[in-house]
Each structure stands twice: as structure tokens, then as C-alpha cells.
Write an enzyme that holds these catalytic residues in place. Structure first.
Site: not given
Ligand code: SF4
Length: 215
Positions: A145, A127
Site C-alpha cells: 500500500d 493489494k
């Protein structure tokens, strides 16, 4: 009995993105930063905590350690003292000092611009690497996320049970030139309307098109 749709149709995706844009024209990176280095540190610190709380600690952190060189020399306990109001601060202090050392040893003190190099850094996962690629290098990437995961699957943009599959499906279904923007729009939508505990469907422009999966 008809089977419940798991994903919206491909020809509805543009409408979803347009409506997200109408609802969240201000969407964008919410972490304050003045350089790739500051962005990288801020994103690492933002894991499992809010951007607002990260923005409260980074001014003092970057005043004391303005570059990888100063941060590499830091005592992690002193770093922890500055960032102690955010979640997981002890681990994060250790990680960002190690990260600064690795930047100096392997990358001449510069933030690297490839996915594989980024994930070789301590505390940097998929991420974070995607956020840095998108924000610092304007490379098409979608960071998934908790908000992007929840909202994408509720709407039916994706039909995935983990973040990696969600990223994979978003990349297949969204136009590449919309990846970076979509990431911001989905995060803002998750923060402001499609909340984790109670989705505010009545005030959402996606009410008609959204599959409301799991809501
Ligand atoms: S209609 Fe409801 S579930 Fe769908 S995106 Fe909007 S708030 Fe979320």
C-alpha cells in the site's frame, strides 16, 4: 565521486526487520473483522481511506448484512447510506454488492483462497488479494500500500518507482517467512514514524542503516 547507494545491502535486512519489530511490536491487521467475508469487505472499503474510518462503519454494515447472501440482496443506496463517511463510498457500495453476488454465484458464498480467484472479484485488486491471502489464509504474500511503498523505498529495502516493482523486489529480498510480518511492520512504521510529509528520523531506530531516499 561515489555513486549514492540505491538499496541497502542484503546483510542489513535482518537488522532492519529486527529494529522495526522493536519499534512496532503491536503491528498487525488494524481492520476489525470476525470472518473472511468481513475482512474482505473491510479491505475493499479501506482503499484510499483510513482503517479507523472503516472500523467506524463496519459494525452497522455487518449488523444489517451479516453474510454474502444478505449483502447480495442489498440496495446499493442503502449500503451507501451506512458507509457514507468513507471516501469513494458510492463506488464502494456498488462494488461490495456486486462482490457479494459474485461470491454466491461463483464461490458458493465463500471467500476464495487463490490470487487469481480473488482478483476476479469486483473491487479487488492486487493489494487487496494479497492482504486476504496473508490474513485469512496465512499464505505468504506482501501487500504494497502507500505506506509499504514509501517506507520500503526510503529505507532502501527496494529501489522501485511503482508498487508492483516494490512488491517484486520485497519478495526477492525478504525471507518468505517474514513477508506477512514485514507488511504489517512497514505499514505501522509509515503510520507512526516515517510519515509521508515529515519522516521523524531523529526518533527512528533505523536512522543509521536507512538510506533516507527522497527524504
Ligand atoms: S530513518 Fe527516517 S526515512 Fe529512514 S525509516 Fe526512519 S523515519 Fe523513515
Amino acid at each position: 565521486m561515489s555513486r549514492r547507494l540505491k538499496r541497502i545491502k542484503a546483510n542489513q535486512i535482518e537488522e532492519v526487520l529486527d529494529k522495526l519489530e522493536t519499534m512496532h511490536p503491536e503491528a498487525g491487521c488494524a481492520l476489525n473483522h470476525r470472518s473472511c467475508f468481513e475482512l474482505l469487505i473491510a479491505v475493499v472499503l479501506s482503499a484510499q481511506t483510513t482503517d479507523i474510518s472503516v472500523n467506524k462503519v463496519t459494525p452497522a454494515l455487518f449488523e444489517r448484512y451479516p453474510s454474502p447472501e444478505e449483502l447480495a440482496e442489498a440496495n446499493p443506496n442503502d449500503v451507501a447510506d451506512i458507509i457514507k463517511t468513507i471516501g469513494l463510498y458510492k463506488n464502494k457500495s456498488l462494488n461490495i454488492v456486486k462482490l457479494a453476488n459474485k461470491l454466491i454465484e461463483d464461490f458458493d458464498g465463500e471467500v476464495p483462497g487463490s490470487f487469481d480467484e480473488l482478483i476476479s472479484l469486483p473491487g479487488v485488486g492486487r493489494k487487496t488479494a494479497n492482504v486476504i491471502l496473508a490474513e485469512a489464509f496465512a499464505e505468504p504474500a506482501i501487500a504494497v500500500d502507500t505506506h509499504v511503498f514509501r517506507v520500503s523505498n526510503r529505507i532502501g529495502l527496494t529501489d522501485a518507482d511503482d508498487v508492483d516493482k516494490t512488491e517484486e523486489q520485497l519478495k526477492k529480498r525478504l525471507p518468505k517467512d517474514k513477508w506477512i510480518r514485514s507488511h504489517h511492520l512497514l505499514i505501522f512504521h509509515g503510520r507512526k514514524i516515517c510519515h509521508a510529509r515529515k519522516a521523524d528520523c531523529e526518533n527512528c531506530l533505523l536512522n543509521e542503516v536507512c538510506l533516507k531516499r527522497g527524504v
